[in-house]
Design a protein around this motif. Structure first.
Motif, PDB file in Angstrom:
ATOM      1  N   ASN A  53      69.179  26.551  64.795  1.00 20.54           N
ATOM      2  CA  ASN A  53      69.604  26.143  66.133  1.00 20.54           C
ATOM      3  C   ASN A  53      68.859  24.892  66.604  1.00 20.54           C
ATOM      4  O   ASN A  53      69.446  24.010  67.239  1.00 20.54           O
ATOM      5  N   GLY A  57      70.442  21.230  66.979  1.00 17.88           N
ATOM      6  CA  GLY A  57      70.370  20.630  68.308  1.00 17.88           C
ATOM      7  C   GLY A  57      69.782  19.238  68.264  1.00 17.88           C
ATOM      8  O   GLY A  57      70.272  18.313  68.919  1.00 17.88           O
ATOM      9  N   GLY A  60      72.318  16.946  67.038  1.00 14.73           N
ATOM     10  CA  GLY A  60      73.513  16.815  67.871  1.00 14.73           C
ATOM     11  C   GLY A  60      74.767  17.387  67.244  1.00 14.73           C
ATOM     12  O   GLY A  60      75.875  16.927  67.540  1.00 14.73           O
ATOM     13  N   THR A 155      64.562  29.547  69.969  1.00 16.44           N
ATOM     14  CA  THR A 155      65.759  29.661  69.117  1.00 16.44           C
ATOM     15  C   THR A 155      66.681  30.768  69.592  1.00 16.44           C
ATOM     16  O   THR A 155      67.882  30.739  69.346  1.00 16.44           O
ATOM     17  N   SER A 175      69.326  25.829  76.218  1.00 18.09           N
ATOM     18  CA  SER A 175      69.977  24.536  76.061  1.00 18.09           C
ATOM     19  C   SER A 175      69.357  23.813  74.874  1.00 18.09           C
ATOM     20  O   SER A 175      68.133  23.824  74.704  1.00 18.09           O
ATOM     21  N   PHE A 176      70.211  23.201  74.050  1.00 17.99           N
ATOM     22  CA  PHE A 176      69.728  22.468  72.880  1.00 17.99           C
ATOM     23  C   PHE A 176      70.072  20.989  73.039  1.00 17.99           C
ATOM     24  O   PHE A 176      71.118  20.633  73.574  1.00 17.99           O
ATOM     25  N   SER A 177      69.163  20.124  72.579  1.00 16.79           N
ATOM     26  CA  SER A 177      69.275  18.700  72.871  1.00 16.79           C
ATOM     27  C   SER A 177      68.672  17.878  71.748  1.00 16.79           C
ATOM     28  O   SER A 177      67.795  18.348  71.017  1.00 16.79           O
ATOM     29  N   LYS A 178      69.118  16.625  71.631  1.00 15.63           N
ATOM     30  CA  LYS A 178      68.512  15.707  70.671  1.00 15.63           C
ATOM     31  C   LYS A 178      67.080  15.350  71.055  1.00 15.63           C
ATOM     32  O   LYS A 178      66.302  14.899  70.220  1.00 15.63           O
ATOM     33  N   ASN A 183      64.644  20.414  73.588  1.00 14.44           N
ATOM     34  CA  ASN A 183      65.468  21.128  72.611  1.00 14.44           C
ATOM     35  C   ASN A 183      65.019  22.585  72.522  1.00 14.44           C
ATOM     36  O   ASN A 183      63.851  22.870  72.250  1.00 14.44           O
ATOM     37  N   GLY A 184      65.950  23.502  72.784  1.00 15.63           N
ATOM     38  CA  GLY A 184      65.600  24.917  72.797  1.00 15.63           C
ATOM     39  C   GLY A 184      64.878  25.300  74.064  1.00 15.63           C
ATOM     40  O   GLY A 184      63.879  26.016  74.033  1.00 15.63           O
TER      41      GLY A 184
END
Length: 196
Positions: A53, A57, A60, A155, A175-178, A183-184
């Motif tokens: 995950n 993330g 992307g 995760t 929420s997952f992000s670059k 991220n996470g």
């Protein structure tokens, strides 16, 4: 931010993506009680310990895309000293054959992979930062939650508890992000009965 007034006269506002209710009557005090987060760092059994995950993330892409790409790789065994140079080149080519079409460069793949590489049997863990949040309490009852900082590196949804108080089962959203720094992260804490 313009509040929303319900038929009962209760005022509702959105703060940090969390439903926050003001006290029903004038003069009722809202007390903020720090919550305790635990867990939230499990991995899917299909991924053999890889935090897919988080890697997905950071790249992307959906986890299914990275999982498909990694299924084409032949990783070195535990404590093997890592793959040979030839094996590493073959594995990288297999990954990029899937990921390049999503605009992912070799450099970004290396950056994300290195960020989340760890050996759990050695007591290691990928970088994490615990979230910070408060339970909003009115007259001894938890009415809602607010997030102060979402943390990073989760995760799976962590468990939330409130010291010395009984809390309902909660829905914790991630929420997952670059951006490695978010991220996470915990993006929302919701009381199921309040979201119906």
């Amino acid at each position: 931010m313009k509040p929303i007034t319900l038929a009962s006269g209760m005022i509702v506002a959105l703060i940090g993506c969390v439903l926050v209710r003001a006290a029903d009557g004038p003069g009722e005090k809202v007390t903020r009680v720090p919550v305790v987060f635990s867990g939230g760092h499990d991995t899917d059994p299909r991924d053999h310990g890889r935090p897919v995950n988080l890697v997905a993330g950071a790249l992307g892409v959906p986890p299914e895309v990275f999982r498909d790409a990694f299924n084409r790789v032949h990783p070195a065994g535990p404590d093997s000293g890592g793959p040979t140079a030839e094996e590493a080149r073959a594995n990288k080519a297999a990954l990029m054959s899937v990921l390049a079409k999503y605009g992912i460069t070799n450099e970004r793949l290396d950056e994300a992979s290195n960020r989340y590489r760890y050996v759990r049997s050695h007591g290691e863990m990928w970088p994490t930062k615990e979230a910070v949040a408060n339970a909003l309490v009115v007259n001894g009852v938890i009415t809602s939650y607010e997030i102060v900082s979402g943390g990073f590196g989760y995760t799976t949804s962590p468990t939330v508890s409130v010291p010395h108080m009984k809390a309902e089962a909660l829905q914790v959203e991630l929420s997952f992000s670059k951006d490695f720094g978010s991220n996470g992260s915990v993006s929302a804490i919701k009381v199921p009965s309040a979201t119906k």
